[in-house]
Design a protein around this motif. Structure first.
Motif, PDB file in Angstrom:
ATOM      1  N   GLU A   1       0.838  -1.201   0.000  1.00  0.00           N
ATOM      2  CA  GLU A   1       0.000   0.000   0.000  1.00  0.00           C
ATOM      3  C   GLU A   1       0.870   1.246   0.000  1.00  0.00           C
ATOM      4  OE1 GLU A   1      -3.747  -1.893   2.524  1.00  0.00           O
ATOM      5  OE2 GLU A   1      -2.322  -0.567   3.519  1.00  0.00           O
TER       6      GLU A   1
ATOM      7  N   CYS B   1      -3.511   8.976   2.582  1.00  0.00           N
ATOM      8  CA  CYS B   1      -3.451   7.532   2.824  1.00  0.00           C
ATOM      9  C   CYS B   1      -2.021   7.066   3.055  1.00  0.00           C
ATOM     10  CB  CYS B   1      -4.088   6.782   1.658  1.00  0.00           C
ATOM     11  SG  CYS B   1      -5.879   6.955   1.604  1.00  0.00           S
TER      12      CYS B   1
ATOM     13  N   THR C   1      -1.368   5.453   6.626  1.00  0.00           N
ATOM     14  CA  THR C   1      -0.961   4.051   6.572  1.00  0.00           C
ATOM     15  C   THR C   1       0.415   3.872   7.203  1.00  0.00           C
ATOM     16  OG1 THR C   1      -2.278   3.647   4.598  1.00  0.00           O
ATOM     17  CG2 THR C   1      -0.508   2.086   5.042  1.00  0.00           C
TER      18      THR C   1
ATOM     19  N   HIS D   1      -9.227   1.301   6.711  1.00  0.00           N
ATOM     20  CA  HIS D   1      -8.924   0.748   5.390  1.00  0.00           C
ATOM     21  C   HIS D   1     -10.150   0.760   4.478  1.00  0.00           C
ATOM     22  CE1 HIS D   1      -5.182  -0.459   7.307  1.00  0.00           C
ATOM     23  NE2 HIS D   1      -4.705  -0.330   6.084  1.00  0.00           N
TER      24      HIS D   1
ATOM     25  N   ALA E   1      -9.999   2.694   1.007  1.00  0.00           N
ATOM     26  CA  ALA E   1     -10.371   2.026  -0.249  1.00  0.00           C
ATOM     27  C   ALA E   1     -11.401   2.856  -1.016  1.00  0.00           C
ATOM     28  CB  ALA E   1     -10.923   0.634   0.036  1.00  0.00           C
TER      29      ALA E   1
ATOM     30  N   TYR F   1      -5.957  -1.745  -0.749  1.00  0.00           N
ATOM     31  CA  TYR F   1      -6.745  -1.253   0.385  1.00  0.00           C
ATOM     32  C   TYR F   1      -8.053  -2.025   0.526  1.00  0.00           C
ATOM     33  CZ  TYR F   1      -3.769   2.679   1.622  1.00  0.00           C
ATOM     34  OH  TYR F   1      -2.734   3.442   2.063  1.00  0.00           O
TER      35      TYR F   1
ATOM     36  N   HIS G   1      -7.200  -5.354   2.064  1.00  0.00           N
ATOM     37  CA  HIS G   1      -6.893  -5.125   3.476  1.00  0.00           C
ATOM     38  C   HIS G   1      -8.184  -4.934   4.263  1.00  0.00           C
ATOM     39  CE1 HIS G   1      -3.577  -3.490   6.287  1.00  0.00           C
ATOM     40  NE2 HIS G   1      -4.596  -3.894   7.010  1.00  0.00           N
TER      41      HIS G   1
END
Length: 157
Positions: free
Chosen positions: A30, A62, A66, A92, A96, A143, A146
């Protein structure tokens, strides 16, 4: 093998365990694909500014969150609670959704640039934008995966 047998689906990993368990193994890809999207979009002309500004916001946001999330899990600051598993799923899922919306906007802008790809500079920028679209959709997929695996882990608590 020791990491898979030692890790129960309901446990949140810490330390190097985030590099060997699903869904946490997705952190590094990611970061890589989100960072590539960020760099590629930043290296082109910002035209039109509005959709590409959203793409930049999503990729920077992100990437940063992350990275921080991976640090929190890596240091073990989450204390293996169900609330952290739920927060992991929620973050997540939002990431996404954000990446999907920015990927669609980036693909739309890139399709509009096809007519401007007549000069060598225009063709170079067009190819960079195509690469950014591909990396953005790969980041979206990562994402999303995940999110699915985080939901399964959260439900097992």
């Amino acid at each position: 093998m020791a990491s898979t047998t030692a890790q129960h689906m309901g446990n949140l990993p810490s330390g190097m365990g985030i590099c060997t368990t699903i869904p946490d193994i997705f952190y590094v890809p990611e970061l890589i694909f989100g960072g590539l999207t960020w760099c590629l979009v930043a290296s082109t002309k910002v035209q039109p500014a509005n959709p590409l500004g959203w793409v930049m916001f999503v990729s920077v946001f992100c990437f940063t969150v992350t990275f921080l999330w991976a640090i929190i899990f890596g240091c073990g600051a989450h204390r293996n609670s169900g609330a952290w598993a739920a927060a992991d799923f929620a973050y997540h899922g939002i990431a996404a959704f954000f990446y999907l919306s920015s990927s669609v906007a980036l693909a739309y802008v890139t399709l509009g640039m096809k007519d401007l790809a007549t000069s060598s500079e225009g063709l170079r920028l067009y190819r960079i934008d195509i690469a950014a679209v591909v990396f953005s959709y790969v980041a979206t997929l990562l994402y999303f995966l995940h999110t699915i695996f985080s939901a399964l882990r959260w439900k097992s608590f």
